[in-house]
Design a protein around this motif. Structure first.
Motif, PDB file in Angstrom:
ATOM      1  N   GLY A 177     -11.399 -20.564  17.765  1.00 33.81           N
ATOM      2  CA  GLY A 177     -12.823 -19.698  17.755  1.00 33.81           C
ATOM      3  C   GLY A 177     -12.258 -18.271  17.274  1.00 33.81           C
ATOM      4  N   ILE A 178     -12.998 -17.655  16.424  1.00 32.11           N
ATOM      5  CA  ILE A 178     -12.641 -16.413  15.488  1.00 32.11           C
ATOM      6  C   ILE A 178     -13.614 -15.341  15.800  1.00 32.11           C
ATOM      7  N   GLY A 179     -14.027 -14.566  16.926  1.00 29.80           N
ATOM      8  CA  GLY A 179     -15.084 -13.431  17.415  1.00 29.80           C
ATOM      9  C   GLY A 179     -15.106 -12.770  16.604  1.00 29.80           C
ATOM     10  N   THR A 180     -16.539 -12.721  16.317  1.00 30.80           N
ATOM     11  CA  THR A 180     -17.047 -11.527  15.288  1.00 30.80           C
ATOM     12  C   THR A 180     -16.296 -10.285  14.935  1.00 30.80           C
ATOM     13  N   SER A 181     -16.005  -9.581  13.712  1.00 29.77           N
ATOM     14  CA  SER A 181     -15.155  -8.281  13.679  1.00 29.77           C
ATOM     15  C   SER A 181     -13.814  -8.298  13.734  1.00 29.77           C
ATOM     16  N   VAL A 182     -13.616  -9.657  13.645  1.00 28.80           N
ATOM     17  CA  VAL A 182     -11.580  -9.954  13.979  1.00 28.80           C
ATOM     18  C   VAL A 182     -11.059  -9.707  12.685  1.00 28.80           C
ATOM     19  N   VAL A 183      -9.959  -8.694  12.354  1.00 33.21           N
ATOM     20  CA  VAL A 183      -9.281  -8.651  11.542  1.00 33.21           C
ATOM     21  C   VAL A 183      -7.661  -9.463  11.311  1.00 33.21           C
ATOM     22  N   VAL A 184      -7.700 -10.149  11.078  1.00 34.15           N
ATOM     23  CA  VAL A 184      -6.173 -10.979  10.360  1.00 34.15           C
ATOM     24  C   VAL A 184      -5.434 -10.301   9.485  1.00 34.15           C
ATOM     25  N   MET A 185      -4.048 -10.458   9.322  1.00 35.12           N
ATOM     26  CA  MET A 185      -3.341  -9.961   8.825  1.00 35.12           C
ATOM     27  C   MET A 185      -2.556 -10.753   8.074  1.00 35.12           C
ATOM     28  N   PRO A 186      -1.630 -10.340   7.243  1.00 32.78           N
ATOM     29  CA  PRO A 186      -1.257 -11.924   6.176  1.00 32.78           C
ATOM     30  C   PRO A 186       0.075 -13.020   7.133  1.00 32.78           C
ATOM     31  N   ASN A 187       0.327 -13.836   6.805  1.00 34.42           N
ATOM     32  CA  ASN A 187       0.489 -14.308   7.191  1.00 34.42           C
ATOM     33  C   ASN A 187       1.026 -14.646   8.732  1.00 34.42           C
ATOM     34  N   VAL A 188       0.083 -15.228   9.348  1.00 33.68           N
ATOM     35  CA  VAL A 188      -0.423 -15.470  10.291  1.00 33.68           C
ATOM     36  C   VAL A 188      -0.892 -16.644  10.580  1.00 33.68           C
ATOM     37  N   SER A 229     -10.477  -7.715  17.499  1.00 34.38           N
ATOM     38  CA  SER A 229      -9.718  -8.366  17.850  1.00 34.38           C
ATOM     39  C   SER A 229      -8.603  -7.300  16.023  1.00 34.38           C
ATOM     40  N   LEU A 230      -7.215  -7.349  16.683  1.00 33.46           N
ATOM     41  CA  LEU A 230      -6.433  -6.937  14.861  1.00 33.46           C
ATOM     42  C   LEU A 230      -5.237  -8.296  15.154  1.00 33.46           C
ATOM     43  N   VAL A 231      -5.377  -9.333  14.479  1.00 36.79           N
ATOM     44  CA  VAL A 231      -4.038 -10.135  14.820  1.00 36.79           C
ATOM     45  C   VAL A 231      -3.237  -9.817  13.810  1.00 36.79           C
ATOM     46  N   THR A 232      -2.111  -9.314  14.002  1.00 29.93           N
ATOM     47  CA  THR A 232      -1.161  -9.659  13.346  1.00 29.93           C
ATOM     48  C   THR A 232       0.270 -10.334  13.538  1.00 29.93           C
ATOM     49  N   LYS A 233       0.257 -10.983  15.053  1.00 28.76           N
ATOM     50  CA  LYS A 233       1.662 -11.808  14.969  1.00 28.76           C
ATOM     51  C   LYS A 233       0.752 -12.954  15.099  1.00 28.76           C
ATOM     52  N   ASP A 234       1.807 -14.468  14.767  1.00 29.82           N
ATOM     53  CA  ASP A 234       1.065 -15.609  15.341  1.00 29.82           C
ATOM     54  C   ASP A 234       0.187 -15.632  16.563  1.00 29.82           C
ATOM     55  N   THR A 235      -0.763 -16.306  17.188  1.00 32.16           N
ATOM     56  CA  THR A 235      -0.586 -16.638  18.512  1.00 32.16           C
ATOM     57  C   THR A 235      -0.311 -17.970  19.063  1.00 32.16           C
ATOM     58  N   GLU A 236      -0.497 -17.821  20.729  1.00 36.69           N
ATOM     59  CA  GLU A 236       0.081 -19.615  21.024  1.00 36.69           C
ATOM     60  C   GLU A 236      -0.816 -20.495  21.442  1.00 36.69           C
TER      61      GLU A 236
END
Length: 191
Positions: A131-142, A154-161
């Motif tokens: 589930g990805i909340g509103t206005s989230v930014v996800v960067m390449p290769n995540v 939120s800003l996601v720059t790395k893989d998540t658990e």
């Protein structure tokens, strides 16, 4: 007109025949822009709302909701993979491919290739039940792990658990998310 039977509102829909493949029970608003429909596969029971902008290849699973004004960029060499039972909320940005902006060349896509900056093309993958909340930014290769939740803005720059809730800039884990009920329901549905 008084006395006329009421008609259900029907929204204009995107021509799904343009897509590489499309399952059953799919609603795609006519107000989306899919730059490369021949590179897009959509599963069943999917809703893609107005304002979605997609320039990459994409594989969209079953029971997926792409909310309004979602942006997925990176061009034909990049890809978005959204597995089953995923929701991506309004206004989020998935940057599947991007210039590095490190001075190796121009960052303008209109510049000749030999003068362009180094570009990272990649794949963003959303695992089942994410589930990805509103206005989230996800960067390449995540890779967003199965069942993870990304909090708004939120800003996601790395893989998540898997099955972990993330918030912040950059996104950091804050708690574990229960999984049993979703896995049970998915199994009953044949997934």
């Amino acid at each position: 007109m008084a006395g006329a039977p009421s008609q259900p509102l029907r929204s204009a829909q995107y021509d799904t025949a343009l897509l590489q493949s499309c399952g059953d029970d799919v609603f795609i608003s006519a107000n989306v822009e899919i730059r490369r429909p021949h590179l897009v596969r959509v599963g069943s029971h999917v809703a893609i709302d107005s304002g979605v902008y997609l320039t990459t290849a994409a594989e969209i699973g079953d029971y997926v909701h792409l909310s309004p004004y979602l942006t997925i960029i990176g061009g034909a060499q990049s890809k978005l993979v959204v597995e089953d039972f995923v929701t991506i909320a309004a206004g989020s940005r998935f940057i599947c491919g991007s210039d590095r902006f490190m001075g190796d060349g121009f960052t303008s896509v209109t510049a000749p290739d030999e003068y362009r900056d180094t570009v990272d093309f990649g794949t963003i993958r959303c695992g089942r039940f994410a589930g990805i909340g509103t206005s989230v930014v996800v960067m390449p290769n995540v890779m967003l792990g199965e069942g993870c939740v990304i909090g708004a803005c939120s800003l996601v720059t790395k893989d998540t658990e898997p099955w972990t809730v993330y918030v912040g800039v950059p996104a950091r884990p804050v708690k574990v998310r229960p999984r049993e009920k979703m896995l049970e329901y998915a199994k009953k549905m044949g997934y």
